[in-house]
Design a protein around this motif. Structure first.
Motif, PDB file in Angstrom:
ATOM      1  N   ALA A  13      19.598  -7.421 -35.981  1.00 26.60           N
ATOM      2  CA  ALA A  13      19.792  -8.087 -34.872  1.00 26.60           C
ATOM      3  C   ALA A  13      21.048  -7.511 -33.845  1.00 26.60           C
ATOM      4  N   PRO A  14      21.090  -7.514 -32.662  1.00 30.15           N
ATOM      5  CA  PRO A  14      22.101  -7.148 -31.775  1.00 30.15           C
ATOM      6  C   PRO A  14      23.627  -7.302 -32.411  1.00 30.15           C
ATOM      7  N   GLY A  15      24.446  -6.568 -32.391  1.00 30.64           N
ATOM      8  CA  GLY A  15      25.644  -6.851 -32.930  1.00 30.64           C
ATOM      9  C   GLY A  15      25.868  -6.402 -34.269  1.00 30.64           C
ATOM     10  N   GLN A  16      24.788  -6.070 -34.811  1.00 28.04           N
ATOM     11  CA  GLN A  16      24.799  -5.769 -36.455  1.00 28.04           C
ATOM     12  C   GLN A  16      24.994  -4.112 -36.469  1.00 28.04           C
ATOM     13  N   VAL A  17      24.648  -3.570 -35.534  1.00 28.92           N
ATOM     14  CA  VAL A  17      24.995  -1.853 -35.643  1.00 28.92           C
ATOM     15  C   VAL A  17      25.514  -1.550 -34.231  1.00 28.92           C
ATOM     16  N   THR A  18      26.142  -0.494 -34.191  1.00 31.48           N
ATOM     17  CA  THR A  18      26.890   0.169 -32.840  1.00 31.48           C
ATOM     18  C   THR A  18      25.847   0.847 -32.259  1.00 31.48           C
ATOM     19  N   ILE A  19      25.852   0.848 -31.032  1.00 31.53           N
ATOM     20  CA  ILE A  19      24.728   1.685 -29.965  1.00 31.53           C
ATOM     21  C   ILE A  19      25.515   2.319 -28.930  1.00 31.53           C
ATOM     22  N   ALA A  20      25.487   3.611 -28.996  1.00 31.18           N
ATOM     23  CA  ALA A  20      26.008   4.385 -27.661  1.00 31.18           C
ATOM     24  C   ALA A  20      24.846   4.748 -26.875  1.00 31.18           C
ATOM     25  N   THR A  21      25.051   5.104 -25.652  1.00 35.17           N
ATOM     26  CA  THR A  21      24.271   5.493 -24.645  1.00 35.17           C
ATOM     27  C   THR A  21      24.822   6.239 -23.433  1.00 35.17           C
ATOM     28  N   MET A  81      12.910  -3.699 -38.118  1.00 37.09           N
ATOM     29  CA  MET A  81      13.672  -3.905 -39.485  1.00 37.09           C
ATOM     30  C   MET A  81      14.337  -5.119 -39.773  1.00 37.09           C
ATOM     31  N   GLY A  82      14.260  -6.032 -38.641  1.00 41.04           N
ATOM     32  CA  GLY A  82      15.200  -7.340 -38.823  1.00 41.04           C
ATOM     33  C   GLY A  82      16.756  -7.068 -38.397  1.00 41.04           C
ATOM     34  N   GLU A  96      10.518   4.571 -36.843  1.00 40.21           N
ATOM     35  CA  GLU A  96      10.861   3.343 -37.549  1.00 40.21           C
ATOM     36  C   GLU A  96      11.341   3.744 -39.101  1.00 40.21           C
ATOM     37  N   SER A  97      10.829   4.657 -39.686  1.00 42.01           N
ATOM     38  CA  SER A  97      11.072   5.021 -40.974  1.00 42.01           C
ATOM     39  C   SER A  97      12.308   6.044 -40.822  1.00 42.01           C
ATOM     40  N   HIS A 103      13.788   9.277 -20.277  1.00 37.33           N
ATOM     41  CA  HIS A 103      14.036   8.231 -19.403  1.00 37.33           C
ATOM     42  C   HIS A 103      13.940   6.784 -19.829  1.00 37.33           C
ATOM     43  N   GLY A 104      14.714   6.561 -20.915  1.00 34.79           N
ATOM     44  CA  GLY A 104      14.854   5.115 -21.766  1.00 34.79           C
ATOM     45  C   GLY A 104      13.692   5.138 -22.989  1.00 34.79           C
ATOM     46  N   HIS A 105      13.013   6.345 -23.231  1.00 34.93           N
ATOM     47  CA  HIS A 105      11.882   6.001 -24.265  1.00 34.93           C
ATOM     48  C   HIS A 105      13.009   6.114 -25.405  1.00 34.93           C
ATOM     49  N   SER A 106      13.752   7.012 -25.517  1.00 31.42           N
ATOM     50  CA  SER A 106      14.444   6.915 -26.804  1.00 31.42           C
ATOM     51  C   SER A 106      15.193   5.483 -26.934  1.00 31.42           C
ATOM     52  N   GLU A 107      15.826   5.032 -25.920  1.00 32.75           N
ATOM     53  CA  GLU A 107      16.478   3.609 -26.284  1.00 32.75           C
ATOM     54  C   GLU A 107      15.512   2.727 -26.787  1.00 32.75           C
ATOM     55  N   ARG A 108      14.265   2.404 -25.835  1.00 34.90           N
ATOM     56  CA  ARG A 108      13.511   1.579 -26.432  1.00 34.90           C
ATOM     57  C   ARG A 108      12.858   1.695 -27.927  1.00 34.90           C
ATOM     58  N   ALA A 109      12.582   3.136 -28.242  1.00 38.85           N
ATOM     59  CA  ALA A 109      12.142   3.428 -29.585  1.00 38.85           C
ATOM     60  C   ALA A 109      13.155   3.120 -30.575  1.00 38.85           C
ATOM     61  N   LEU A 110      14.280   3.335 -30.462  1.00 35.81           N
ATOM     62  CA  LEU A 110      15.425   2.979 -31.250  1.00 35.81           C
ATOM     63  C   LEU A 110      15.555   1.452 -31.604  1.00 35.81           C
ATOM     64  N   THR A 111      15.542   0.805 -30.402  1.00 35.79           N
ATOM     65  CA  THR A 111      15.871  -0.679 -30.637  1.00 35.79           C
ATOM     66  C   THR A 111      14.490  -1.274 -31.150  1.00 35.79           C
ATOM     67  N   THR A 112      13.343  -0.962 -30.987  1.00 33.83           N
ATOM     68  CA  THR A 112      11.992  -1.406 -31.631  1.00 33.83           C
ATOM     69  C   THR A 112      12.263  -1.351 -32.770  1.00 33.83           C
ATOM     70  N   ALA A 113      12.583  -0.104 -33.105  1.00 38.15           N
ATOM     71  CA  ALA A 113      12.673   0.310 -34.817  1.00 38.15           C
ATOM     72  C   ALA A 113      13.693  -0.751 -35.247  1.00 38.15           C
ATOM     73  N   LEU A 114      14.785  -1.073 -34.732  1.00 36.18           N
ATOM     74  CA  LEU A 114      15.819  -1.708 -35.287  1.00 36.18           C
ATOM     75  C   LEU A 114      15.472  -3.386 -35.404  1.00 36.18           C
ATOM     76  N   ARG A 115      14.522  -3.886 -34.283  1.00 37.70           N
ATOM     77  CA  ARG A 115      13.959  -5.256 -34.429  1.00 37.70           C
ATOM     78  C   ARG A 115      12.971  -5.405 -35.565  1.00 37.70           C
TER      79      ARG A 115
END
Length: 320
Positions: A82-90, A79-80, A43-44, A65-77
């Motif tokens: 919301a979906p649509g406020q950043v761009t995500i590529a996977t 931080m407050g 998160e930091s 196997h999805g750990h990075s995706e979950r870790a990233l979006t957990t951190a974003l949430r």
């Protein structure tokens, strides 16, 4: 340095530097490259990148196997954001799979991203053991047509493979948006293998991974060669962390240090600024970060402008 670049033919504007999230995997093959990071550290790092102006993030199913995706979006949430406020590529991993797996696993990717949309979905490697690239690209096109993803990209594709992918996508009324490839002062093969020319001809954005050559261009391993022993074996081998490499690249690192002193920045920031200026709007970079300080330094490189003489000296030394 401009702070917004168009992602391929889309309407998406992204910062010249994004955050590569491979380090967030913590498990699987990536653990052989990087030590695991805990949730507060992740998160930091994401917060430091965002505070520095970075507005897009690159991850992949293969990263734990999805750990990075979950870790990233957990951190974003947390931080407050919301979906649509950043761009995500996977990315979808083709190894050991048929093209049909793309459609069957899209829900798993969206679940791992916890409500954040897939703005850019990429074929991770041009792997064709079980399905030809043409079928894989068509499966991606069908997801885009159905509105499940925002755009189609690829990774590590040759110029010919880029042409093929774009031709297939055109038949759906779509375009190839990006190709993620290794580019840095120490890896400039896109200039000679046709990939850069193809990207410019097709309007494709090249996403540069390993833009600091696994940290080699920061100069820290030249300053303290003993640090090489702390690098995980696979990363050390693939990154070419040898005494010979350190000696061969020393003149380039010395030049990076000199330019860095003149600007009051770090050698790594100079290396990133060179890359962004060298290729103009065609190339963006996704350096990773294992600490908030690294994420901050990477983001600050977006605002560094090198002189023509500095660019030329780096060009000459890296070309050797």
């Amino acid at each position: 340095m401009d702070t917004a670049r168009r992602l391929g033919s889309t309407d998406l504007e992204i910062t010249p530097i994004g955050l590569g999230c491979m380090q967030f995997a913590g498990t699987g093959i990536v653990a052989e490259f990087y030590r695991a990071l805990d949730a507060p550290t992740i998160e930091s790092i994401v917060r430091a990148a965002h505070d520095g102006g970075i507005r897009w993030f690159d991850t992949a199913e293969m990263y734990g196997h999805g750990h990075s995706e979950r870790a990233l979006t957990t951190a974003l949430r947390s931080m407050g954001i919301a979906p649509g406020q950043v761009t995500i590529a996977t990315k979808w991993a083709p190894m050991g799979r048929t093209a049909g797996n793309i459609g069957r696993t899209i829900n798993a990717r969206l679940t791992a991203l916890q409500g954040f949309p897939i703005d850019l979905y990429q074929i991770h490697e041009p792997h064709t053991a079980l399905s030809p690239l043409s079928r894989q690209v068509r499966a991606m096109a069908e997801l885009r047509t159905a509105g499940r993803i925002g755009a189609v990209g690829v990774s590590n594709f040759s110029a010919r493979q880029m042409e093929l992918a774009d031709r297939i996508l055109r038949s759906y009324g779509l375009r190839l948006v990006s190709n993620q490839v290794q580019i840095s002062l120490l890896h400039r093969t896109v200039e000679s293998n046709g990939v850069l020319d193809a990207a410019r001809r097709l309007g494709v954005t090249l996403i540069a991974y390993s833009p600091l050559r696994s940290g080699l261009l920061t100069g820290k391993f030249h300053d303290t060669p003993e640090l090489v022993r702390t690098v995980r074996p696979i990363r050390r081998t693939l990154g070419g962390f040898t005494a010979r490499t350190l000696a061969r690249t020393a003149p380039l690192i010395d030049e990076l240090r000199g330019i860095a002193r003149a600007h009051g920045v770090t050698p790594g920031q100079v290396a990133l600024a060179w890359l962004l200026a060298r290729y103009g709007g065609t190339v963006v970079a996704i350096p990773g970060a294992s600490s908030p300080a690294q994420a901050t330094a990477n983001s600050e490189a977006m605002h560094l402008r090198l002189t023509e003489a500095e660019m030329a000296r780096l060009d000459t030394l890296s070309a050797r």
